[in-house]
Design an enzyme around this catalytic site. Structure first.
Site, PDB file in Angstrom:
ATOM      1  CG  HIS A 242      -2.059  -1.016   1.040  1.00 56.92           C
ATOM      2  ND1 HIS A 242      -2.843  -1.447   2.089  1.00 56.92           N
ATOM      3  CD2 HIS A 242      -2.514  -1.698  -0.041  1.00 56.92           C
ATOM      4  CE1 HIS A 242      -3.708  -2.343   1.654  1.00 56.92           C
ATOM      5  NE2 HIS A 242      -3.528  -2.513   0.369  1.00 56.92           N
ATOM      6  CE1 TYR A 387       3.484  -6.855  -5.332  1.00 56.29           C
ATOM      7  CE2 TYR A 387       2.635  -8.982  -4.568  1.00 56.29           C
ATOM      8  CZ  TYR A 387       2.440  -7.787  -5.243  1.00 56.29           C
ATOM      9  OH  TYR A 387       1.236  -7.527  -5.845  1.00 56.29           O
TER      10      TYR A 387
END
Ligand SMILES: [Mn+2]
Length: 434
Positions: A242, A387
């Site tokens: 985020h 990721y």
């Protein structure tokens, strides 16, 4: 037509209200309220954001309004603007304009609501409303409902049950009409244009914040806004799920993960693309990108009638796991990896969510504990990613790479309809924009 252009055609609104009324218990009442204005700081407010359920059934931009819907009738209460308010904030719909916008004939001034409330609640089989969302309404409605019950000797009673309005309205909102799909296609096109402008503008030395500004200018040019705080994450910041600071300088050799999309009239997109800061991805970025792209394509293809969010997720995960095994970042058999969920080191989120009048749209994902089957008209994101942490056991070239690819997909009887399919996604297409 006067000072307001309706954003939603009357036929669309009427069809939504009718479907809602058909789902209501006989003799029940639905109350919906406009959202409170949120404070930014001190006495400055955020831009007004209408309550999605209220907007869905009325199309009204008013800041103070109540919808009272029974299976047979619809009434709206509004606070018409005063000349003073209009001086500061511009035109506010009056009673007639409220009818013109919403198609609801019975529009009453706000003060009438207090007078009408007792007769609205009296002897209802059920009251649907968004409880615990507006504490002041909880107090008022529950207080009166209970007083009506206490007066039972007079022959009247309060609502027999109190149900959350989500039961009615959110279920309807899950199934998008042709009109809504067409609007979603428009926001997808605005989003596509914005992403392409950003990819063209990206080069070493540019700041993430400048790219965010490019997005915003394209959104506003089309009367849209950002659907959620944009993520423009260069280099290892792509691994911060985020990340919204968007304040760092971009360097040659990095790639950018951009999760950003337009919303117009409360119809949202949600799209992620990744692209190199320089002319080309590095070999390692390309490797990770190809794995995620394969996973995303197979997950989109699996977004069909009868599938479930869980099945699509499993499909996406299986492709990611095979890819990570093939480059040695995951070791062991596929079964072991899935069993131990060791892939979560690299892929820790889900593959999709409903999207519509909210970017994370309403509607149940599970029914009686089982994943819900896809039906035509549902719209979901499909957004696998990888990721790679900056850990010592990871080969240097892979450290800090974050890639996610996200599109919005409509379930139709003819298969998945990818709303963002005209947006570049192949490596050659993306590098070709640079
Ligand atoms: Mn998303």
């Amino acid at each position: 037509m006067g000072r307001f252009l309706p954003e939603i055609p009357h036929e669309e609104l009427q069809s939504r209200r009718k479907k809602c009324q058909q789902r209501m218990e006989d003799g029940s009442l639905l109350l919906l309220f406009t959202g409170p204005r949120q404070i930014l700081s001190n006495d400055v407010h955020h831009r007004f954001r209408q309550d999605s359920d209220f907007y869905y059934l009325t199309g009204l931009p008013v800041e103070e309004g109540i919808l009272a819907l029974s299976p047979e009738s619809a009434t709206v209460y509004i606070k018409p603007g005063s000349p003073e308010k209009e001086t500061w904030e511009g035109p506010q719909p009056d009673i007639i304009e409220t009818t013109e916008i919403s198609g609801i004939e019975d529009v009453r001034p706000w003060e009438k609501f207090d007078e009408d409330l007792e007769s609205l609640l009296k002897n209802r089989s059920a009251l649907y409303y968004p409880y615990s969302f507006h504490p002041e309404w909880d107090q008022k409605l529950l207080g009166l409902a209970s007083r009506l019950h206490l007066r039972g000797r007079g022959g009247d009673a309060g609502p027999g049950s109190i149900l959350h309005s989500a039961e009615l309205v959110h279920e309807l909102r899950m199934f998008k009409s042709d009109w809504e799909i067409a609007r979603m296609q428009e926001t997808a096109a605005i989003t596509t244009e914005a992403h392409m402008r950003v990819i063209e503008a990206t080069r070493p030395g540019v700041f993430e914040s400048e790219l965010e500004g490019v997005l915003f200018s394209v959104f506003r040019k089309h009367g849209a806004n950002e659907a959620y705080p944009s993520i423009v994450a260069g280099g290892p910041r792509a691994c911060i799920l985020h990340y919204i600071k968007n304040d760092a300088e971009l360097k040659e050799g990095q790639s950018v993960l951009m999760d950003a999309a337009a919303a117009r009239n409360y119809i949202h997109s949600d799209v992620t693309r990744c692209f190199p800061v320089g002319k080309r991805f590095t070999q390692e970025q390309r490797t990770i990108y190809e794995i995620v792209l394969k996973s995303q394509k197979e997950a989109v293809a699996a977004t069909v009638v009868g599938a479930t969010m869980d099945l699509v997720h499993e499909k996406a995960v299986s492709v990611l796991v095979e890819g990570l095994r093939s480059i040695g970042l995951l070791k062991g058999t596929t079964e072991q990896i899935l069993e131990e969920k060791s892939y979560r080191r690299f892929y820790m989120h889900r593959t999709g969510h409903w999207i519509g009048h909210d970017v994370h749209d309403v509607g149940r994902y599970y029914i009686e504990g089982k994943p819900r089957h896809y039906e035509p008209g549902m719209v979901t994101t499909v957004e696998p990613g990888l990721y790679i942490p900056q850990d010592d056991d990871i080969p240097a070239g892979f450290r800090g790479i974050g890639i996610r690819i996200e599109d919005d997909v409509v379930v139709t009887k003819d298969g998945p309809l990818n709303l963002t399919q005209s947006m570049p996604v192949e490596i050659e297409q993306i590098e070709g924009l640079k």
